[in-house]
Design an enzyme around this catalytic site. Structure first.
Site, PDB file in Angstrom:
ATOM      1  N   ASP A  47      43.346  41.956  29.667  1.00 45.96           N
ATOM      2  CA  ASP A  47      42.818  40.851  30.477  1.00 45.96           C
ATOM      3  C   ASP A  47      41.478  40.340  29.952  1.00 45.96           C
ATOM      4  O   ASP A  47      40.510  40.205  30.716  1.00 45.96           O
ATOM      5  CB  ASP A  47      42.665  41.290  31.944  1.00 45.96           C
ATOM      6  CG  ASP A  47      43.928  41.915  32.501  1.00 45.96           C
ATOM      7  OD1 ASP A  47      45.015  41.449  32.127  1.00 45.96           O
ATOM      8  OD2 ASP A  47      43.827  42.866  33.299  1.00 45.96           O
ATOM      9  N   GLU A  96      49.364  33.893  37.475  1.00 51.23           N
ATOM     10  CA  GLU A  96      48.103  34.628  37.617  1.00 51.23           C
ATOM     11  C   GLU A  96      47.178  34.287  36.460  1.00 51.23           C
ATOM     12  O   GLU A  96      47.474  33.447  35.626  1.00 51.23           O
ATOM     13  CB  GLU A  96      48.369  36.139  37.674  1.00 51.23           C
ATOM     14  CG  GLU A  96      49.119  36.671  36.469  1.00 51.23           C
ATOM     15  CD  GLU A  96      49.607  38.100  36.637  1.00 51.23           C
ATOM     16  OE1 GLU A  96      49.500  38.647  37.752  1.00 51.23           O
ATOM     17  OE2 GLU A  96      50.111  38.667  35.652  1.00 51.23           O
TER      18      GLU A  96
END
Length: 492
Positions: free
Chosen positions: A15, A169
């Protein structure tokens, strides 16, 4: 032409989010259940990264109780620089929700959390031309907030939620020219992962999807890098554009296994007809114009410094009383806080495995009443341990509900060297797992290899979750000292 190798930050560094300040780049990653949280890296060229520290390095910033499961905790931070301050926004899943911290310098100190009452994960930060601060969340929604207090001033408002695939997301908002662009991950963070993009004249929308979505995906391909997604754009100092993103490098026989976790990759981006475009993420790409190699941490840590290096992490917390660099100068002394690595609350200090072929070793002085060792950990239910207690060194495998003592060897009193050598599978037709872990113990009388274990049981495909392997030192009874720890890649 100069080239760079992917991943640019190997091992469990998922991420990624990046920002540029002048000629400097700063990058943060998810840390999940580990403390300290949110590793922070610096680069001058987007290729060579050095860890400056961790954003959440104080218990009052990050309090993860024992009931926070593995792969919960800190999800998907975003880093941005605005009005003289560095901002990092993230979510503590299962332990408080979404919050924002700030610092004048990336090295810190970072502020205590400012909590924000917004549902979801993967928060993003952006400022409009009027100075208003917007937070986008997975799902996908956007809200206007006061970053000083965390108060929600408007919204959350629904946004474009992708092309219809699962799990929209990792939203990132950018003001580029006259448009606002929304970069979005969808398809789940596994093999269906991808990046899509839309644009609007305002953060409030309406949003126009790019005609060529997905911008990037390796789904359904045989490329060596898989699960590509969760991207963040950055413009380099020379005007070129780049994307950092996560991906995996699976190994072994079908369905393959990835053991290092999701890693940080870099890919060039071009613009055409008002949209960003990029090709597949390759193992090697032409490099950015800037080139600024950095010195990597030494192979061996002799524990002679005043504090632990920033790459050392511990599950959930690291209480002051469980470790010391001053009790025996030149050694890391660990004191047991829990009786088993199978349940949260134990003393463990480790570092991420970053190479498929590597060797890690530690010099242990166990003491008379200690139980201590070297562990390769994925979570409480999946770890291999090389443990010394009562004059015996033993290899212990915890695989799901099973705990097996697979080998043991008598060792004399005094220091012992504990080592694990990890070798990736080269011929998956004869060896189905991704790698083999070989454990050995060394004393004044020589070195003995105790066991070789299949690495597939310490993989995400078996254990599930969002993290990767961490190799570290632990104590589950009494007190023990470690004179040194070393980690190095090995020649394939």
């Amino acid at each position: 032409m100069r080239t760079y190798d992917n991943p640019v930050i190997p091992g469990f560094h998922p991420d990624p989010s990046v920002c540029r300040v002048g000629d400097d780049y700063y990058l943060v990653c998810s840390s999940f259940e580990y403390f300290p949280g949110v590793p922070l890296f610096h680069s001058r060229d987007l290729v060579h990264w050095r860890q400056l520290g961790n954003v959440l390095d104080r218990p009052e910033q990050l309090d993860l109780p024992d009931d926070v499961p593995a792969s919960a905790g800190i999800y998907a931070p975003t880093i941005r620089y605005h009005d003289g301050l560095f901002h990092v926004i993230t979510t503590s899943a299962g332990a408080g929700g979404t919050f924002l911290v700030t610092a004048e310098r990336p090295e810190g100190p970072w502020s205590d959390p400012v909590w924000i009452d917004l549902p979801g994960i993967d928060p993003d930060l952006a400022w409009d031309e009027d100075g208003a601060c917007w937070v986008a969340m997975a799902g996908v929604s956007v809200a206007r907030i006061d970053p000083r207090t965390g108060r929600v001033l408007e919204g959350p408002l629904p946004m474009w939620s992708g092309t219809g695939l699962r799990d929209p997301e990792a939203p990132h908002l950018y003001r580029i020219g006259d448009w606002w662009y929304l970069l979005l991950a969808e398809g789940g963070t596994a093999l269906g992962h991808g990046v899509s993009v839309a644009r609007a004249r305002s953060p409030r929308g309406p949003w126009e999807p790019a005609p060529g979505n997905p911008l990037l995906s390796h789904r359904g391909t045989g490329l060596p890098i898989q699960c590509t997604g969760h991207g963040d754009l950055v413009q380099a100092a020379d005007g070129t554009w780049w994307m950092v993103l996560l991906g995996t490098r699976p190994r072994g026989w079908f369905p393959e296994f990835h053991v290092l976790g999701r890693e940080t990759f870099l890919v060039p981006v071009e613009w055409a007809d008002g949209w960003p475009r990029t090709g597949p993420v390759q193992e090697r790409h032409p490099a950015p114009a800037a080139w600024a190699p950095v010195e990597q941490p030494p192979v061996r840590d002799d524990f002679t410094g005043p504090v632990l290096a920033p790459h050392w992490i511990s599950p959930r917390r690291r209480p002051e009383g469980c470790w010391s660099l001053t009790e025996r100068p030149g050694r890391l002394t660990l004191t047991a806080t829990g009786a088993s690595l199978d349940r949260p609350g134990y003393t463990f200090v480790g570092r991420r495995q970053q190479h498929h072929d590597c060797r890690a070793a530690a010099s242990l002085e166990p003491g008379e009443a200690a139980r201590a060792g070297l562990s390769v950990r994925l979570d409480e239910a999946h770890h291999y341990d090389l443990e010394v207690s009562g004059g015996t060194a033993a290899v212990i495998a915890r695989i799901g509900p099973l705990r097996q003592r697979v080998a043991e060897h008598a060792v004399p009193a005094g220091p012992v060297t504990l080592a694990v050598e990890i070798r990736a599978t080269r011929d998956p037709g004869t060896q189905h797992g991704p790698d083999t872990l070989a454990f050995s113990v060394g004393t004044a009388g020589g070195t003995v290899r105790l066991a070789e274990l299949d690495g597939r049981y310490l993989s995400t495909e078996v254990a599930a979750g969002f993290t990767g392997r961490v190799i570290g030192m632990y104590v589950t009874e009494g007190r023990a000292a470690f004179d040194w720890f070393e980690y190095a890649p090995a020649t394939p």
